[in-house]
Structures are given as structure tokens and as C-alpha cells.
Write a protein that holds these residues in place. Structure first.
Motif, PDB file in Angstrom:
ATOM      1  N   ARG A 184       0.842  -1.266   0.327  1.00  0.00           N
ATOM      2  CA  ARG A 184       0.051   0.144   0.150  1.00  0.00           C
ATOM      3  C   ARG A 184       0.794   1.415  -0.041  1.00  0.00           C
ATOM      4  NH1 ARG A 184      -5.658  -0.544   3.418  1.00  0.00           N
ATOM      5  NH2 ARG A 184      -6.653  -1.528   1.833  1.00  0.00           N
ATOM      6  N   ILE A 185       1.980   1.147   0.802  1.00  0.00           N
ATOM      7  CA  ILE A 185       2.741   2.525   0.757  1.00  0.00           C
ATOM      8  C   ILE A 185       3.386   2.562  -0.523  1.00  0.00           C
ATOM      9  CG2 ILE A 185       4.931   3.213   1.745  1.00  0.00           C
ATOM     10  CD1 ILE A 185       4.200   1.879   4.345  1.00  0.00           C
ATOM     11  N   ALA A 186       3.979   1.622  -1.022  1.00  0.00           N
ATOM     12  CA  ALA A 186       4.411   1.562  -2.653  1.00  0.00           C
ATOM     13  C   ALA A 186       3.504   2.047  -3.589  1.00  0.00           C
ATOM     14  CB  ALA A 186       5.192   0.014  -2.983  1.00  0.00           C
ATOM     15  N   LEU A 187       2.329   1.579  -3.484  1.00  0.00           N
ATOM     16  CA  LEU A 187       1.140   1.828  -4.077  1.00  0.00           C
ATOM     17  C   LEU A 187       1.100   3.466  -4.208  1.00  0.00           C
ATOM     18  CD1 LEU A 187      -0.808   0.780  -6.364  1.00  0.00           C
ATOM     19  CD2 LEU A 187      -2.323   0.851  -4.283  1.00  0.00           C
ATOM     20  N   VAL A 188       0.961   4.045  -3.066  1.00  0.00           N
ATOM     21  CA  VAL A 188       0.751   5.554  -2.593  1.00  0.00           C
ATOM     22  C   VAL A 188       1.775   6.321  -3.195  1.00  0.00           C
ATOM     23  CG1 VAL A 188       0.602   7.375  -1.109  1.00  0.00           C
ATOM     24  CG2 VAL A 188      -0.881   5.149  -0.609  1.00  0.00           C
ATOM     25  N   VAL A 189       3.163   5.890  -3.068  1.00  0.00           N
ATOM     26  CA  VAL A 189       4.293   6.548  -3.591  1.00  0.00           C
ATOM     27  C   VAL A 189       4.386   6.566  -5.149  1.00  0.00           C
ATOM     28  CG1 VAL A 189       6.874   6.274  -3.551  1.00  0.00           C
ATOM     29  CG2 VAL A 189       5.729   6.181  -1.292  1.00  0.00           C
ATOM     30  N   ARG A 190       4.165   5.226  -5.749  1.00  0.00           N
ATOM     31  CA  ARG A 190       4.310   5.297  -7.072  1.00  0.00           C
ATOM     32  C   ARG A 190       3.253   5.995  -7.759  1.00  0.00           C
ATOM     33  NH1 ARG A 190       8.257   1.428  -8.697  1.00  0.00           N
ATOM     34  NH2 ARG A 190       8.866   0.218  -7.089  1.00  0.00           N
ATOM     35  N   LEU A 191       1.913   5.688  -7.484  1.00  0.00           N
ATOM     36  CA  LEU A 191       1.013   6.201  -8.001  1.00  0.00           C
ATOM     37  C   LEU A 191       0.285   7.684  -7.492  1.00  0.00           C
ATOM     38  CD1 LEU A 191      -1.482   3.178  -8.485  1.00  0.00           C
ATOM     39  CD2 LEU A 191       0.094   4.255 -10.199  1.00  0.00           C
ATOM     40  N   GLY A 192       0.679   7.902  -6.441  1.00  0.00           N
ATOM     41  CA  GLY A 192       0.036   9.264  -5.850  1.00  0.00           C
ATOM     42  C   GLY A 192       1.373  10.197  -5.755  1.00  0.00           C
ATOM     43  N   ILE A 193       2.585   9.847  -5.887  1.00  0.00           N
ATOM     44  CA  ILE A 193       3.507  11.020  -5.653  1.00  0.00           C
ATOM     45  C   ILE A 193       4.406  10.903  -6.873  1.00  0.00           C
ATOM     46  CG2 ILE A 193       5.661  11.745  -4.539  1.00  0.00           C
ATOM     47  CD1 ILE A 193       4.471  10.465  -2.133  1.00  0.00           C
ATOM     48  N   VAL A 194       5.053  10.005  -7.311  1.00  0.00           N
ATOM     49  CA  VAL A 194       6.053   9.845  -8.487  1.00  0.00           C
ATOM     50  C   VAL A 194       5.326   9.882 -10.010  1.00  0.00           C
ATOM     51  CG1 VAL A 194       7.540   8.404  -9.702  1.00  0.00           C
ATOM     52  CG2 VAL A 194       7.508   8.352  -7.217  1.00  0.00           C
ATOM     53  N   LEU A 195       3.978   9.234 -10.061  1.00  0.00           N
ATOM     54  CA  LEU A 195       3.482   9.458 -11.423  1.00  0.00           C
ATOM     55  C   LEU A 195       2.992  10.873 -11.520  1.00  0.00           C
ATOM     56  CD1 LEU A 195       2.309   7.880 -13.803  1.00  0.00           C
ATOM     57  CD2 LEU A 195       0.138   7.629 -12.717  1.00  0.00           C
ATOM     58  N   PRO A 196       2.072  11.583 -10.632  1.00  0.00           N
ATOM     59  CA  PRO A 196       1.681  12.725 -11.004  1.00  0.00           C
ATOM     60  C   PRO A 196       2.905  13.981 -11.152  1.00  0.00           C
ATOM     61  CG  PRO A 196       0.457  11.815  -9.060  1.00  0.00           C
ATOM     62  CD  PRO A 196       1.633  11.033  -9.212  1.00  0.00           C
ATOM     63  N   CYS A 197       3.926  13.766 -10.203  1.00  0.00           N
ATOM     64  CA  CYS A 197       5.180  14.675 -10.405  1.00  0.00           C
ATOM     65  C   CYS A 197       5.704  14.256 -11.995  1.00  0.00           C
ATOM     66  CB  CYS A 197       6.184  14.394  -9.393  1.00  0.00           C
ATOM     67  SG  CYS A 197       5.611  14.842  -7.852  1.00  0.00           S
ATOM     68  N   SER A 198       6.081  13.204 -12.400  1.00  0.00           N
ATOM     69  CA  SER A 198       6.428  12.824 -13.848  1.00  0.00           C
ATOM     70  C   SER A 198       5.756  13.330 -14.706  1.00  0.00           C
ATOM     71  CB  SER A 198       6.632  11.278 -13.840  1.00  0.00           C
ATOM     72  OG  SER A 198       7.464  10.641 -12.882  1.00  0.00           O
ATOM     73  N   VAL A 199       4.305  13.090 -14.530  1.00  0.00           N
ATOM     74  CA  VAL A 199       3.269  13.708 -15.717  1.00  0.00           C
ATOM     75  C   VAL A 199       3.425  15.158 -15.695  1.00  0.00           C
ATOM     76  CG1 VAL A 199       0.983  13.871 -16.352  1.00  0.00           C
ATOM     77  CG2 VAL A 199       1.984  11.525 -15.626  1.00  0.00           C
ATOM     78  N   ILE A 200       3.556  15.583 -14.472  1.00  0.00           N
ATOM     79  CA  ILE A 200       3.615  17.195 -14.649  1.00  0.00           C
ATOM     80  C   ILE A 200       4.959  17.840 -15.464  1.00  0.00           C
ATOM     81  CG2 ILE A 200       3.972  19.408 -13.102  1.00  0.00           C
ATOM     82  CD1 ILE A 200       1.721  17.713 -11.207  1.00  0.00           C
ATOM     83  N   TYR A 201       5.969  17.323 -14.860  1.00  0.00           N
ATOM     84  CA  TYR A 201       7.232  17.467 -15.392  1.00  0.00           C
ATOM     85  C   TYR A 201       7.424  17.415 -16.924  1.00  0.00           C
ATOM     86  CZ  TYR A 201      12.071  17.207 -16.696  1.00  0.00           C
ATOM     87  OH  TYR A 201      13.311  17.443 -17.222  1.00  0.00           O
ATOM     88  N   ARG A 202       6.972  16.042 -17.535  1.00  0.00           N
ATOM     89  CA  ARG A 202       6.869  15.692 -18.855  1.00  0.00           C
ATOM     90  C   ARG A 202       6.248  16.952 -19.535  1.00  0.00           C
ATOM     91  NH1 ARG A 202       4.982  10.922 -20.498  1.00  0.00           N
ATOM     92  NH2 ARG A 202       6.315  10.981 -22.082  1.00  0.00           N
ATOM     93  N   ASN A 203       4.873  17.120 -19.083  1.00  0.00           N
ATOM     94  CA  ASN A 203       4.145  17.955 -19.888  1.00  0.00           C
ATOM     95  C   ASN A 203       4.525  19.443 -19.941  1.00  0.00           C
ATOM     96  OD1 ASN A 203       2.436  16.022 -20.517  1.00  0.00           O
ATOM     97  ND2 ASN A 203       0.829  16.448 -18.912  1.00  0.00           N
ATOM     98  N   SER A 204       5.175  19.831 -18.700  1.00  0.00           N
ATOM     99  CA  SER A 204       5.745  21.167 -18.729  1.00  0.00           C
ATOM    100  C   SER A 204       7.034  21.228 -19.438  1.00  0.00           C
ATOM    101  CB  SER A 204       5.956  21.584 -17.250  1.00  0.00           C
ATOM    102  OG  SER A 204       7.339  20.916 -16.807  1.00  0.00           O
ATOM    103  N   PHE A 205       7.642  20.221 -19.536  1.00  0.00           N
ATOM    104  CA  PHE A 205       9.010  20.121 -20.371  1.00  0.00           C
ATOM    105  C   PHE A 205       8.441  20.050 -21.946  1.00  0.00           C
ATOM    106  CE2 PHE A 205      13.096  18.086 -21.979  1.00  0.00           C
ATOM    107  CZ  PHE A 205      13.691  18.960 -21.699  1.00  0.00           C
ATOM    108  N   PHE A 206       7.807  19.220 -22.341  1.00  0.00           N
ATOM    109  CA  PHE A 206       7.518  18.956 -23.649  1.00  0.00           C
ATOM    110  C   PHE A 206       6.154  19.773 -24.082  1.00  0.00           C
ATOM    111  CE2 PHE A 206       9.620  15.080 -22.301  1.00  0.00           C
ATOM    112  CZ  PHE A 206      10.821  15.042 -23.320  1.00  0.00           C
ATOM    113  N   ILE A 207       5.944  20.870 -23.593  1.00  0.00           N
ATOM    114  CA  ILE A 207       4.564  21.426 -24.149  1.00  0.00           C
ATOM    115  C   ILE A 207       4.679  21.990 -25.339  1.00  0.00           C
ATOM    116  CG2 ILE A 207       5.095  23.832 -23.005  1.00  0.00           C
ATOM    117  CD1 ILE A 207       1.992  21.963 -22.588  1.00  0.00           C
ATOM    118  N   SER A 208       6.045  22.603 -25.559  1.00  0.00           N
ATOM    119  CA  SER A 208       6.176  23.286 -26.982  1.00  0.00           C
ATOM    120  C   SER A 208       6.411  22.336 -28.138  1.00  0.00           C
ATOM    121  CB  SER A 208       7.133  24.172 -26.977  1.00  0.00           C
ATOM    122  OG  SER A 208       8.275  23.667 -26.569  1.00  0.00           O
TER     123      SER A 208
END
Length: 100
Positions: free
Chosen positions: A76-100
Motif C-alpha cells: 500500500r505504501i509503494a502504491l501510494v508513492v508510485r501512483l500518488g507521488i511519483v506518477l503525478p510529478c512525472s506527468v507534470i514535469y513531462r508536460n511542462s517540459f514537452f509542452i512546445s
């Protein structure tokens, strides 16, 4: 907007030789060489980086299966960390980096 000036082959060779013989610590060629290169290859490199980043993120998420089987007590901790923290941060970073 001016079209980029692409130097002739003998000029390119001379510019590269001049750059290699200089004591420049800069990790880029002179702008007259760098700009056409970036124009020619930039979009393709960005696309490859985007696809490889997406693939790496999928592999990262597949490790949830290993977490479930190897450390079920903290899954459950791994699930929260992977899906609740790392995944959203990665998506936000990728979208901000590749927006153009």
C-alpha cells in the motif's frame, strides 16, 4: 524571421577545426553550425525523448507487480508513492517540459 544560413561544406570543416583547436569549454559548436543542427534534429530528438520517458514510466509502474509479490506488507505504501507521488510529478514535469 530570417532563414538560417547554412555554411558551405568547406566552411563547416574550417569552423569545426577552428572550434576543436580553441580552448573553449563550451559544449556547443558555434551558432552558425549549432542552429541548423538544432533545427534539423530538435523535433525528432524531443519526440524520442518523450517516447522513451513514457516507456520508462511504464516500466517503473510495472514494478508494482514485484512490490505486490515481494513486499506485500508495504504494498500500500509503494502504491501510494508510485501512483500518488511519483506518477503525478512525472506527468507534470513531462508536460511542462514537452509542452512546445
Amino acid at each position: 524571421m530570417d532563414l538560417l544560413h547554412i555554411p558551405e561544406k568547406d566552411t563547416v570543416g574550417n569552423l569545426i577545426e577552428e572550434w576543436l583547436s580553441s580552448d573553449s569549454l563550451r559544449l556547443a559548436f558555434p551558432e552558425v553550425l549549432e542552429d541548423p543542427f538544432e533545427t534539423d534534429t530538435g523535433r525528432r530528438r524531443t519526440h524520442r525523448l518523450y517516447i522513451r520517458g513514457f516507456t520508462a514510466l511504464l516500466f517503473y509502474l510495472v514494478f508494482l507487480v514485484a512490490d505486490y509479490h515481494m513486499v506485500p506488507d508495504i504494498f500500500r505504501i509503494a502504491l501510494v508513492v508510485r501512483l500518488g507521488i511519483v506518477l503525478p510529478c512525472s506527468v507534470i514535469y513531462r508536460n511542462s517540459f514537452f509542452i512546445s
